[in-house]
Design a protein around this motif. Sequence first.
Motif, PDB file in Angstrom:
ATOM      1  N   ARG A 166       0.823  -1.221   0.000  1.00 44.17           N
ATOM      2  CA  ARG A 166       0.000   0.000   0.000  1.00 44.17           C
ATOM      3  C   ARG A 166       0.850   1.261   0.000  1.00 44.17           C
ATOM      4  O   ARG A 166       0.413   2.309  -0.467  1.00 44.17           O
ATOM      5  N   ASP A 167       2.043   1.148   0.574  1.00 43.41           N
ATOM      6  CA  ASP A 167       2.905   2.309   0.800  1.00 43.41           C
ATOM      7  C   ASP A 167       4.304   2.006   0.259  1.00 43.41           C
ATOM      8  O   ASP A 167       5.126   1.417   0.958  1.00 43.41           O
ATOM      9  N   PRO A 168       4.598   2.381  -0.983  1.00 40.67           N
ATOM     10  CA  PRO A 168       5.902   2.069  -1.578  1.00 40.67           C
ATOM     11  C   PRO A 168       7.095   2.576  -0.774  1.00 40.67           C
ATOM     12  O   PRO A 168       8.174   1.996  -0.846  1.00 40.67           O
ATOM     13  N   GLU A 169       6.913   3.633   0.018  1.00 43.10           N
ATOM     14  CA  GLU A 169       8.017   4.126   0.837  1.00 43.10           C
ATOM     15  C   GLU A 169       8.441   3.106   1.882  1.00 43.10           C
ATOM     16  O   GLU A 169       9.595   3.084   2.313  1.00 43.10           O
ATOM     17  N   ALA A 170       7.523   2.261   2.302  1.00 43.76           N
ATOM     18  CA  ALA A 170       7.860   1.214   3.267  1.00 43.76           C
ATOM     19  C   ALA A 170       8.858   0.237   2.642  1.00 43.76           C
ATOM     20  O   ALA A 170       9.726  -0.290   3.336  1.00 43.76           O
ATOM     21  N   PHE A 171       8.742   0.020   1.330  1.00 37.57           N
ATOM     22  CA  PHE A 171       9.717  -0.859   0.674  1.00 37.57           C
ATOM     23  C   PHE A 171      11.098  -0.214   0.707  1.00 37.57           C
ATOM     24  O   PHE A 171      12.105  -0.903   0.822  1.00 37.57           O
ATOM     25  N   GLY A 172      11.174   1.090   0.623  1.00 41.32           N
ATOM     26  CA  GLY A 172      12.450   1.795   0.733  1.00 41.32           C
ATOM     27  C   GLY A 172      13.119   1.528   2.070  1.00 41.32           C
ATOM     28  O   GLY A 172      14.336   1.322   2.141  1.00 41.32           O
ATOM     29  N   ALA A 173      12.336   1.497   3.133  1.00 41.82           N
ATOM     30  CA  ALA A 173      12.890   1.199   4.462  1.00 41.82           C
ATOM     31  C   ALA A 173      13.339  -0.274   4.534  1.00 41.82           C
ATOM     32  O   ALA A 173      14.369  -0.583   5.143  1.00 41.82           O
ATOM     33  N   PHE A 174      12.579  -1.175   3.922  1.00 39.48           N
ATOM     34  CA  PHE A 174      12.959  -2.590   3.850  1.00 39.48           C
ATOM     35  C   PHE A 174      14.288  -2.725   3.089  1.00 39.48           C
ATOM     36  O   PHE A 174      15.211  -3.418   3.520  1.00 39.48           O
ATOM     37  N   TYR A 175      14.375  -2.026   1.970  1.00 38.36           N
ATOM     38  CA  TYR A 175      15.594  -2.005   1.150  1.00 38.36           C
ATOM     39  C   TYR A 175      16.781  -1.522   1.986  1.00 38.36           C
ATOM     40  O   TYR A 175      17.837  -2.154   1.999  1.00 38.36           O
ATOM     41  N   ASP A 176      16.593  -0.411   2.693  1.00 35.94           N
ATOM     42  CA  ASP A 176      17.674   0.139   3.513  1.00 35.94           C
ATOM     43  C   ASP A 176      18.125  -0.848   4.585  1.00 35.94           C
ATOM     44  O   ASP A 176      19.313  -0.921   4.904  1.00 35.94           O
ATOM     45  N   ALA A 177      17.201  -1.617   5.115  1.00 37.86           N
ATOM     46  CA  ALA A 177      17.526  -2.564   6.184  1.00 37.86           C
ATOM     47  C   ALA A 177      18.412  -3.706   5.702  1.00 37.86           C
ATOM     48  O   ALA A 177      19.225  -4.230   6.459  1.00 37.86           O
ATOM     49  N   TYR A 178      18.291  -4.084   4.431  1.00 40.32           N
ATOM     50  CA  TYR A 178      18.989  -5.273   3.944  1.00 40.32           C
ATOM     51  C   TYR A 178      20.009  -5.029   2.835  1.00 40.32           C
ATOM     52  O   TYR A 178      20.751  -5.938   2.465  1.00 40.32           O
ATOM     53  N   PHE A 179      20.027  -3.818   2.293  1.00 38.17           N
ATOM     54  CA  PHE A 179      20.879  -3.569   1.123  1.00 38.17           C
ATOM     55  C   PHE A 179      22.338  -3.951   1.347  1.00 38.17           C
ATOM     56  O   PHE A 179      22.928  -4.709   0.575  1.00 38.17           O
TER      57      PHE A 179
END
Length: 193
Positions: free
Chosen positions: A15-28
């Motif tokens: 629902r919130d694409p910005e949440a994927f950005g935080a997921f990305y930052d956590a694992y990148f």
Amino acid sequence: MHSTNPADLLRRSARDPEAFGAFYDAYFEDLLRYLTRCTCDAEAGLDLTAESFAQAYLSRHRFRGATGGEAAAWLYRIAKRQLARYFKRGRAELRALERLGLERPELAPQAEREIEQLAALDDLRATLRGELDELSRAHREALWLRVVEELPYREVASRLAISEPAARARVSRALKALMSALESNPRAEETYT
């Protein structure tokens, strides 16, 4: 206030694409380190990391886990499939990036060096060089023909004037020796988690 649990971020990203950005930052960084060490190539590691996250984004609605560990395992399964494709085809496929309208990042020399340092590639390469030097000439030749020149076992056997099962055995033994050396590398636990 929103949860920072990676599993929650992943579910919320539908629902919130910005949440994927935080997921990305956590694992990148961890995923980049893992894939770079697996390929011994900073650019391939970066490509595979981008492809893995692109696939994760496209399939995020399928994630059913509840914990950060389950989110990490889900992401790493995707990354391992990308890695298998890379090794099977000899390069990372960037179809998902293209579908998302993203361009393949150009890797500047400084960025390449930073990724190599993050993944401790100098240590890994030294370990591999040392183990390759320890292999018998017969095993090194078989490994070279099969892995570097990508010849089928039939051709490896023909060039070495041995049977195909003997060629398979030589390559297998050489790869096992290299894997053993990598697993005993002090930073191996970061590579194979």
